[in-house]
Design an enzyme around this catalytic site. Structure first.
Site, PDB file in Angstrom:
ATOM      1  N   HIS A  92      -9.554   1.409   4.593  1.00 50.59           N
ATOM      2  CA  HIS A  92      -8.288   1.576   5.313  1.00 50.59           C
ATOM      3  C   HIS A  92      -8.487   2.534   6.492  1.00 50.59           C
ATOM      4  O   HIS A  92      -9.261   3.484   6.396  1.00 50.59           O
ATOM      5  CB  HIS A  92      -7.209   2.113   4.360  1.00 50.59           C
ATOM      6  CG  HIS A  92      -5.851   2.054   4.976  1.00 50.59           C
ATOM      7  ND1 HIS A  92      -5.398   3.027   5.831  1.00 50.59           N
ATOM      8  CD2 HIS A  92      -4.863   1.130   4.898  1.00 50.59           C
ATOM      9  CE1 HIS A  92      -4.188   2.703   6.248  1.00 50.59           C
ATOM     10  NE2 HIS A  92      -3.838   1.550   5.688  1.00 50.59           N
TER      11      HIS A  92
ATOM     12  N   SER B  70       3.152  -2.139  10.393  1.00 49.91           N
ATOM     13  CA  SER B  70       4.596  -2.207  10.660  1.00 49.91           C
ATOM     14  C   SER B  70       5.221  -3.560  10.331  1.00 49.91           C
ATOM     15  O   SER B  70       6.182  -3.986  10.980  1.00 49.91           O
ATOM     16  CB  SER B  70       4.905  -1.806  12.112  1.00 49.91           C
ATOM     17  OG  SER B  70       4.530  -0.456  12.328  1.00 49.91           O
TER      18      SER B  70
ATOM     19  N   ASN C 205       0.866  -1.178   0.000  1.00 53.12           N
ATOM     20  CA  ASN C 205       0.000   0.000   0.000  1.00 53.12           C
ATOM     21  C   ASN C 205       0.902   1.227   0.000  1.00 53.12           C
ATOM     22  O   ASN C 205       1.497   1.561   1.025  1.00 53.12           O
ATOM     23  CB  ASN C 205      -0.887  -0.039   1.258  1.00 53.12           C
ATOM     24  CG  ASN C 205      -1.713   1.224   1.414  1.00 53.12           C
ATOM     25  OD1 ASN C 205      -1.821   2.030   0.494  1.00 53.12           O
ATOM     26  ND2 ASN C 205      -2.307   1.399   2.590  1.00 53.12           N
ATOM     27  N   TRP C 206       0.998   1.861  -1.147  1.00 52.42           N
ATOM     28  CA  TRP C 206       1.941   2.979  -1.267  1.00 52.42           C
ATOM     29  C   TRP C 206       1.399   4.290  -0.710  1.00 52.42           C
ATOM     30  O   TRP C 206       2.115   5.283  -0.652  1.00 52.42           O
ATOM     31  CB  TRP C 206       2.334   3.181  -2.744  1.00 52.42           C
ATOM     32  CG  TRP C 206       3.102   2.044  -3.327  1.00 52.42           C
ATOM     33  CD1 TRP C 206       3.465   0.878  -2.706  1.00 52.42           C
ATOM     34  CD2 TRP C 206       3.618   1.967  -4.652  1.00 52.42           C
ATOM     35  NE1 TRP C 206       4.166   0.082  -3.576  1.00 52.42           N
ATOM     36  CE2 TRP C 206       4.274   0.726  -4.778  1.00 52.42           C
ATOM     37  CE3 TRP C 206       3.572   2.819  -5.760  1.00 52.42           C
ATOM     38  CZ2 TRP C 206       4.897   0.326  -5.963  1.00 52.42           C
ATOM     39  CZ3 TRP C 206       4.184   2.427  -6.938  1.00 52.42           C
ATOM     40  CH2 TRP C 206       4.848   1.194  -7.032  1.00 52.42           C
ATOM     41  N   LYS C 207       0.126   4.294  -0.352  1.00 54.71           N
ATOM     42  CA  LYS C 207      -0.495   5.508   0.208  1.00 54.71           C
ATOM     43  C   LYS C 207      -0.232   6.695  -0.728  1.00 54.71           C
ATOM     44  O   LYS C 207      -0.243   6.518  -1.933  1.00 54.71           O
ATOM     45  CB  LYS C 207      -0.004   5.745   1.641  1.00 54.71           C
ATOM     46  CG  LYS C 207      -0.123   4.468   2.481  1.00 54.71           C
ATOM     47  CD  LYS C 207       0.096   4.664   3.948  1.00 54.71           C
ATOM     48  CE  LYS C 207      -0.059   3.322   4.649  1.00 54.71           C
ATOM     49  NZ  LYS C 207      -0.059   3.413   6.091  1.00 54.71           N
TER      50      LYS C 207
ATOM     51  N   GLY D 220       2.226   2.210  10.723  1.00 56.36           N
ATOM     52  CA  GLY D 220       3.190   3.298  10.589  1.00 56.36           C
ATOM     53  C   GLY D 220       3.866   3.681  11.899  1.00 56.36           C
ATOM     54  O   GLY D 220       4.530   4.707  11.989  1.00 56.36           O
TER      55      GLY D 220
ATOM     56  N   GLU E 119      -5.692  -4.873  10.301  1.00 50.49           N
ATOM     57  CA  GLU E 119      -4.658  -3.880  10.563  1.00 50.49           C
ATOM     58  C   GLU E 119      -4.956  -3.170  11.880  1.00 50.49           C
ATOM     59  O   GLU E 119      -5.752  -2.227  11.909  1.00 50.49           O
ATOM     60  CB  GLU E 119      -4.620  -2.849   9.429  1.00 50.49           C
ATOM     61  CG  GLU E 119      -4.331  -3.461   8.075  1.00 50.49           C
ATOM     62  CD  GLU E 119      -3.721  -2.442   7.132  1.00 50.49           C
ATOM     63  OE1 GLU E 119      -2.599  -2.693   6.668  1.00 50.49           O
ATOM     64  OE2 GLU E 119      -4.346  -1.402   6.866  1.00 50.49           O
TER      65      GLU E 119
ATOM     66  N   GLY F 258       2.777  -1.160   4.264  1.00 45.68           N
ATOM     67  CA  GLY F 258       2.861   0.258   3.931  1.00 45.68           C
ATOM     68  C   GLY F 258       4.313   0.661   3.716  1.00 45.68           C
ATOM     69  O   GLY F 258       4.907   0.438   2.663  1.00 45.68           O
ATOM     70  N   GLY F 259       4.898   1.238   4.757  1.00 45.44           N
ATOM     71  CA  GLY F 259       6.254   1.794   4.665  1.00 45.44           C
ATOM     72  C   GLY F 259       7.277   0.873   4.013  1.00 45.44           C
ATOM     73  O   GLY F 259       8.051   1.313   3.144  1.00 45.44           O
TER      74      GLY F 259
ATOM     75  N   GLU G  43      -6.800   4.880   7.615  1.00 45.18           N
ATOM     76  CA  GLU G  43      -6.543   6.301   7.337  1.00 45.18           C
ATOM     77  C   GLU G  43      -7.755   6.937   6.663  1.00 45.18           C
ATOM     78  O   GLU G  43      -8.049   8.110   6.872  1.00 45.18           O
ATOM     79  CB  GLU G  43      -5.270   6.443   6.482  1.00 45.18           C
ATOM     80  CG  GLU G  43      -4.021   6.208   7.331  1.00 45.18           C
ATOM     81  CD  GLU G  43      -2.850   5.616   6.581  1.00 45.18           C
ATOM     82  OE1 GLU G  43      -2.803   5.675   5.342  1.00 45.18           O
ATOM     83  OE2 GLU G  43      -1.949   5.073   7.256  1.00 45.18           O
TER      84      GLU G  43
HETATM   85  P1  PGA Z   1       2.677   0.221   7.616  1.00 46.31           P
HETATM   86  O1  PGA Z   1       1.229   0.459   6.923  1.00 46.31           O
HETATM   87  O2  PGA Z   1       3.189  -1.092   7.074  1.00 46.31           O
HETATM   88  O3  PGA Z   1       3.506   1.394   7.208  1.00 46.31           O
HETATM   89  O4  PGA Z   1       2.433   0.142   9.092  1.00 46.31           O
HETATM   90  C1  PGA Z   1       0.348  -0.595   6.701  1.00 46.31           C
HETATM   91  C2  PGA Z   1      -0.904  -0.070   6.063  1.00 46.31           C
HETATM   92  O5  PGA Z   1      -1.323   1.046   6.381  1.00 46.31           O
HETATM   93  O6  PGA Z   1      -1.523  -0.756   5.218  1.00 46.31           O
END
Ligand code: PGA
Length: 257
Positions: free
Chosen positions: A101, A219, A12-14, A179, A173, A240-241, A103
């Protein structure tokens, strides 16, 4: 992981990487996957920003990497400034879509009801939904994790029977792990995943519960991915990251088999 369920490793590149960066990065991933000694068996999915979807689709051409969008609207078209429909994503060539998600829920007023509408639209357009659920830290501390997951599943999947949900992917999640560098322990991840699978079995039947891929997100990194993937009800990760750099993402894909 369970042998009947093909693992999914999704990035997930956001709101990262525009057209230029996406093209180069996807070519690096394609090349990296080809260079592996043993063929990668996991389903690899990347979710770039909307403007980079077309370039990503071009760059994955001929490779097993699949491309996802990060959201879609519940209507086919209309006066919904800033939104995109499932059919529009389908038209560009996208196969998957991340929905619900945390966010989106936290910053953009997404609710279980709006996620439900988006899910229905995605499934109607034959997009594979990656449906995200998870509890906040206060909810976990208050012992409410299962109650929260139950509500998100009940309301998010309302009106969708087992046949409609055949392609569903669920991402667990925990919001406190996204994050933050604070990953759920394998025990916490397994307990939540077992609860989700149990909910699916009770409410949509054993067949769907047995085939639905459940991803862990929050994470996930190269140094913790193996122990997370070793949990029997974890079928992959939403990353994500660590999905933004080939040197992190590729070993994680490889760890999934
Ligand atoms: P993260 O994000 O791996 O940076 O914690 C995961 C996500 O939001 O899907």
């Amino acid at each position: 992981m369970h042998p009947a369920r093909k693992p999914v490793m999704a990035g997930n590149w956001k709101m990262h990487k525009g057209i230029h960066e996406t093209g180069g990065f996807v070519r690096e991933l394609v090349h990296g996957l080809k260079a592996h000694q043993s063929p990668v068996t996991a389903e690899v999915v990347i979710a770039p920003v909307f403007t980079a979807l077309a370039v990503a689709l071009q760059a994955v051409w001929g490779s097993p990497i699949k491309v996802a969008a990060q959201n879609c609207h519940w209507e086919e078209a209309g006066a919904f400034t800033g939104e995109i429909s499932a059919a529009m994503l389908k038209e560009v060539g996208v196969g998957h879509v991340i929905l619900g998600h945390s966010e989106r829920r936290q910053y953009f007023g997404e609710t279980d009801a709006t996620v439900n509408g988006r899910l229905k639209a995605a499934l109607a357009a034959h997009l594979v939904p990656i449906f995200c659920i998870g509890e906040l830290i206060d909810q976990r501390r208050a012992g409410e994790t299962e109650r929260v997951l139950e509500r998100q599943l009940t309301d998010g999947l309302a009106g969708l029977d087992a046949a409609a949900l055949a392609t569903l992917i669920v991402a667990y999640e925990p919001v406190w792990a996204i994050g933050t560098g604070e990953v759920a322990t394998p025990e916490q991840a397994q307990a939540a995943h077992a609860f989700i699978r149990g909910w699916l079995e009770k409410n949509r039947g054993a067949a769907l519960a047995g085939t639905t891929r459940l991803l862990y997100g929050g994470s996930a990194k190269p140094d913790n991915v193996a122990e997370i993937l070793a949990c029997p009800d974890v079928d992959g990760c939403l990353i994500g990251g660590a999905s933004l750099k080939a040197e992190n993402f590729l070993p994680m894909v490889e760890a999934a088999g």
